[in-house]
Every structure is written in structure tokens, then in C-alpha cells.
Design a protein around this motif. Structure first.
Motif, short mmCIF file in Angstrom:
data_model
loop_
_atom_site.label_atom_id
_atom_site.label_comp_id
_atom_site.label_asym_id
_atom_site.label_seq_id
_atom_site.Cartn_x
_atom_site.Cartn_y
_atom_site.Cartn_z
N UNK A 37 0.81 -1.21 0.00
CA UNK A 37 0.00 0.00 0.00
C UNK A 37 0.84 1.26 0.00
N UNK A 38 1.96 1.22 0.72
CA UNK A 38 2.87 2.36 0.74
C UNK A 38 3.41 2.66 -0.65
N UNK A 39 3.81 1.61 -1.37
CA UNK A 39 4.35 1.80 -2.72
C UNK A 39 3.28 2.32 -3.66
N UNK A 40 2.08 1.73 -3.59
CA UNK A 40 0.98 2.18 -4.45
C UNK A 40 0.63 3.64 -4.15
N UNK A 41 0.54 3.97 -2.86
CA UNK A 41 0.22 5.34 -2.48
C UNK A 41 1.29 6.33 -2.92
N UNK A 143 -3.66 6.86 2.71
CA UNK A 143 -4.82 6.08 2.27
C UNK A 143 -4.39 4.73 1.70
N UNK A 144 -3.27 4.72 0.94
CA UNK A 144 -2.79 3.45 0.40
C UNK A 144 -2.38 2.48 1.48
N UNK A 146 -3.50 2.53 4.62
CA UNK A 146 -4.71 2.16 5.36
C UNK A 146 -5.49 1.08 4.64
N UNK A 147 -5.59 1.20 3.32
CA UNK A 147 -6.35 0.22 2.54
C UNK A 147 -5.80 -1.19 2.70
N UNK A 148 -4.48 -1.31 2.66
CA UNK A 148 -3.88 -2.66 2.78
C UNK A 148 -3.78 -3.10 4.23
N UNK A 149 -3.67 -2.17 5.14
CA UNK A 149 -3.68 -2.53 6.56
C UNK A 149 -5.04 -3.12 6.94
N UNK A 150 -6.10 -2.61 6.34
CA UNK A 150 -7.43 -3.17 6.58
C UNK A 150 -7.50 -4.63 6.15
N UNK A 151 -6.75 -4.99 5.10
CA UNK A 151 -6.71 -6.38 4.66
C UNK A 151 -5.98 -7.25 5.66
N UNK A 152 -4.90 -6.71 6.23
CA UNK A 152 -4.16 -7.45 7.26
C UNK A 152 -5.09 -7.81 8.42
N UNK A 153 -5.85 -6.83 8.88
CA UNK A 153 -6.77 -7.07 9.99
C UNK A 153 -7.91 -8.00 9.60
N UNK A 239 -13.47 -4.04 1.27
CA UNK A 239 -12.90 -3.56 2.52
C UNK A 239 -11.78 -2.55 2.24
N UNK A 240 -10.94 -2.86 1.24
CA UNK A 240 -9.83 -1.98 0.90
C UNK A 240 -10.33 -0.62 0.40
#
Length: 254
Positions: A37-41, A143-144, A146-153, A239-240
Motif C-alpha cells: 500500500x505504501x508503494x501504491x500510495x 490512504x494506500x 490504510x487500505x492494505x492494513x485493513x486487509x491485514x486485519x 474492505x480496501x
């Protein structure tokens, strides 16, 4: 490296070959998801900044920024959001809703959801860019993540798969709760640190944006588990996108 390959190979279009597709790789991969997500953002922020440097207005830069994650994910998360909207909007039993979600076409619920979600993302980014390139860029990166962190959870124990196959079954319940919480703490701290580049107030503001995005994503996740009996790849996409839109909206407020 297997986990990083899994994260980038399943969540982005970057040419990364996934060498392992087992539970261990899935667990590690979803823990590394915020890095993807960091790279995409960062890519999205760079493109938006490039448009501004070329003389575009905030709105065009915002459209370009919102388009980058869609391109770098092949639109899979947006497609998942539309499918989930159609399935839940049908108000049919779980089996029928899952069948609707698996169809290749997009119904009226999916179209409307995509329109409003993308409008919300573009509107938020446009407001942020209007206040300065740095605000828009930091928000895009946050936001990038957060989107992937939501997947982790969403891959924590207790969240079952709705189908016996597919990405949902591969990663559902794969991430230990303690590890998920640890990654969440690190990611929130990193996003707050990014916000601190704009000042102490923005640091707290961006941490709150991450929290809001994760909360909205978890509410949707819980609803999908109740209605569908578990998660699918489409649910992860929804979710993402929910986390992304909520984080951007809160970053634009205040």
C-alpha cells in the motif's frame, strides 16, 4: 521474501512472481500488505504531484491520483467493491448473493457504489491538493497504507472464508491477532510520522484518518461475515476501497 512476493504479487500488478501459495506465505504476505500500500500510495502521490507541476488544477491532479491505484491493482479492488454491492444489495440469501458476486457483469448497485466512491475519493483529493501539494501527497500515501492494513486485519483468526476456494480461503484467518495488532501499531505510527511533516496537528489528524478508515472497513467486514458467512476476494476488495475512501474523507476534513 516469500511474504513480500505474495503481497506484491496478489495486491499489485508489479511483475513479482509468487513462488509459494501456502498458509505460511499467505500469513507473511498479508502482514507485508501495508508495504504494498505504501508503494501504491507513493506512486499515486507522485503522479498527482507531476500533474500539478505541469500546471494542472487540483481536480485533474486528484483524478490522476485516484486512477493510479486502480491501474496498479488491475481494478480488482474496485471490481470487488462493485460485486459486494450487488450481492448485498440483492437482499437475497447468502448462497444467492455469493452467486451474484461471482458473475462477471456489474449490476445497478455496483455501478452506483463505484460512482459515489470514486467521486468521494476525487473530491477529497481535490480539496487536499487545493490546500497544497504536500497535503494531497501525504493523504494519498496514508490512504494506500490504510487500505492494505485493513486487509491485514481482515485476515485475523475468527473471520472465516465464505467459499472453500479462491483468495478468501487462502488468506482467511491466516494472520495471528498479535501480529496483526503489531503491524497496525507500526503502520499508524508511520502514518502519523508522515503527517508530522506538515506539523503536529496533521500528525494526529492522519493517525485519526487511519483509525477511521480501519473502523469503516471492519464494520463492512463484520456485515459481510454476517450476510455471506465469511469473506471472499471480492469482500477484501470492498474492505480496501472502503478504508481508502474513509481515510481520504477524514484527511480532507478540518
Amino acid at each position: 521474501m516469500d511474504g513480500i512476493r505474495f503481497a506484491f504479487g496478489t495486491l499489485t500488478v508489479f511483475p513479482v512472481r509468487v513462488t509459494r501459495w501456502d498458509r505460511e506465505a499467505a500469513r507473511s504476505g498479508m502482514l507485508w500488505a501495508p508495504l504494498a500500500g505504501l508503494v501504491v500510495g507513493a506512486c499515486a502521490a507522485s503522479v498527482g504531484g507531476g500533474f500539478l507541476l505541469l500546471g494542472s488544477g487540483p481536480l485533474l491532479a486528484a483524478v490522476a491520483t485516484a486512477a493510479v491505484p486502480a491501474v496498479l491493482t488491475r481494478g480488482l479492488h474496485l471490481d470487488g467493491l462493485a460485486d459486494v454491492a450487488d450481492g448485498l444489495g440483492s437482499a437475497k440469501p447468502a448462497a444467492d448473493a455469493l452467486r451474484i458476486m461471482k458473475q462477471s457483469d456489474i449490476g445497478p448497485f455496483g455501478v452506483l457504489t463505484l460512482v459515489f466512491v470514486l467521486l468521494g475519493q476525487v473530491a477529497a483529493l481535490a480539496e487536499l491538493y487545493a490546500a497544497g501539494w504536500a497535503r494531497g501527497a501525504v493523504a494519498a500515501v496514508v490512504a494506500g497504507v490504510t487500505a492494505r492494513l485493513a486487509l491485514t486485519l481482515a485476515c485475523r483468526p475468527g473471520v472465516p472464508p465464505a467459499r472453500p476456494d479462491g483468495l478468501g480461503a487462502a488468506v482467511a484467518g491466516a494472520v495471528p491477532l498479535r501480529a496483526a495488532v503489531g503491524v497496525t501499531v507500526l503502520a499508524v505510527a508511520a502514518c502519523a510520522a508522515a503527517g508530522s511533516l506538515l506539523g503536529p496537528g496533521p500528525a494526529l489528524h492522519h493517525a485519526a484518518a487511519v483509525a477511521a478508515g480501519l473502523t469503516a472497513a471492519q464494520l463492512l467486514l463484520a456485515h459481510c461475515v454476517r450476510r455471506l458467512g465469511g469473506v471472499t476476494g471480492d469482500v477484501f476488495g470492498a474492505v480496501s476501497e472502503t478504508a481508502t475512501t474513509t481515510a481520504l474523507a477524514l484527511a480532507a476534513l478540518g
